[in-house]
Write a protein that holds these residues in place. Sequence first.
Motif, PDB file in Angstrom:
ATOM      1  N   SER A  98       0.815  -1.221   0.000  1.00  0.00           N
ATOM      2  CA  SER A  98       0.000   0.000   0.000  1.00  0.00           C
ATOM      3  C   SER A  98       0.845   1.265   0.000  1.00  0.00           C
ATOM      4  O   SER A  98       0.353   2.344  -0.320  1.00  0.00           O
ATOM      5  N   CYS A  99       2.093   1.162   0.376  1.00  0.00           N
ATOM      6  CA  CYS A  99       2.971   2.317   0.526  1.00  0.00           C
ATOM      7  C   CYS A  99       3.106   3.075  -0.798  1.00  0.00           C
ATOM      8  O   CYS A  99       3.299   2.476  -1.860  1.00  0.00           O
ATOM      9  N   VAL A 100       3.005   4.404  -0.714  1.00  0.00           N
ATOM     10  CA  VAL A 100       3.153   5.259  -1.898  1.00  0.00           C
ATOM     11  C   VAL A 100       4.486   6.013  -1.890  1.00  0.00           C
ATOM     12  O   VAL A 100       4.673   6.947  -2.664  1.00  0.00           O
ATOM     13  N   SER A 101       5.380   5.639  -1.016  1.00  0.00           N
ATOM     14  CA  SER A 101       6.747   6.161  -0.972  1.00  0.00           C
ATOM     15  C   SER A 101       6.835   7.657  -0.687  1.00  0.00           C
ATOM     16  O   SER A 101       7.727   8.331  -1.191  1.00  0.00           O
TER      17      SER A 101
ATOM     18  N   GLU B  11      15.809   1.518  -1.123  1.00  0.00           N
ATOM     19  CA  GLU B  11      16.579   2.295  -2.096  1.00  0.00           C
ATOM     20  C   GLU B  11      16.074   2.135  -3.521  1.00  0.00           C
ATOM     21  O   GLU B  11      16.228   3.036  -4.341  1.00  0.00           O
ATOM     22  N   ASP B  12      15.464   1.000  -3.836  1.00  0.00           N
ATOM     23  CA  ASP B  12      15.011   0.746  -5.206  1.00  0.00           C
ATOM     24  C   ASP B  12      13.703   1.449  -5.544  1.00  0.00           C
ATOM     25  O   ASP B  12      13.585   2.075  -6.586  1.00  0.00           O
ATOM     26  N   ASP B  13      12.712   1.339  -4.656  1.00  0.00           N
ATOM     27  CA  ASP B  13      11.395   1.883  -4.999  1.00  0.00           C
ATOM     28  C   ASP B  13      10.843   2.881  -3.989  1.00  0.00           C
ATOM     29  O   ASP B  13       9.755   3.425  -4.179  1.00  0.00           O
TER      30      ASP B  13
END
Length: 65
Positions: A9-12, A28-30
Motif C-alpha cells: 500500500s505504501c506510496v513512498s 533504495e530501489d522503490d
Amino acid sequence: MKITVDTGSCVSSGQCVLLAPETFDQNEDDGTVVLLTEEPSSGEEDAVRQAELSCPAAAIRLSGT
C-alpha cells in the motif's frame, strides 16, 4: 506498541522516515517503507504515532498502544 507496515500500500511519500527515522527507512530501489524495528523505543513512540497518522496510504498500523 507493535508496528506493522503494508509495503504493497505504501506510496513512498517518506513521511514516516522524516518523523521517526529510528523506526522507519525507505527501500533504495522503490522508496517503499522499510520497518527497522517492530517495537520502537519509548522516546520514539510519539513520532511513530505521528507517522501512522501522516501516512497518506495508511500503510502503517500500530497495535497495543
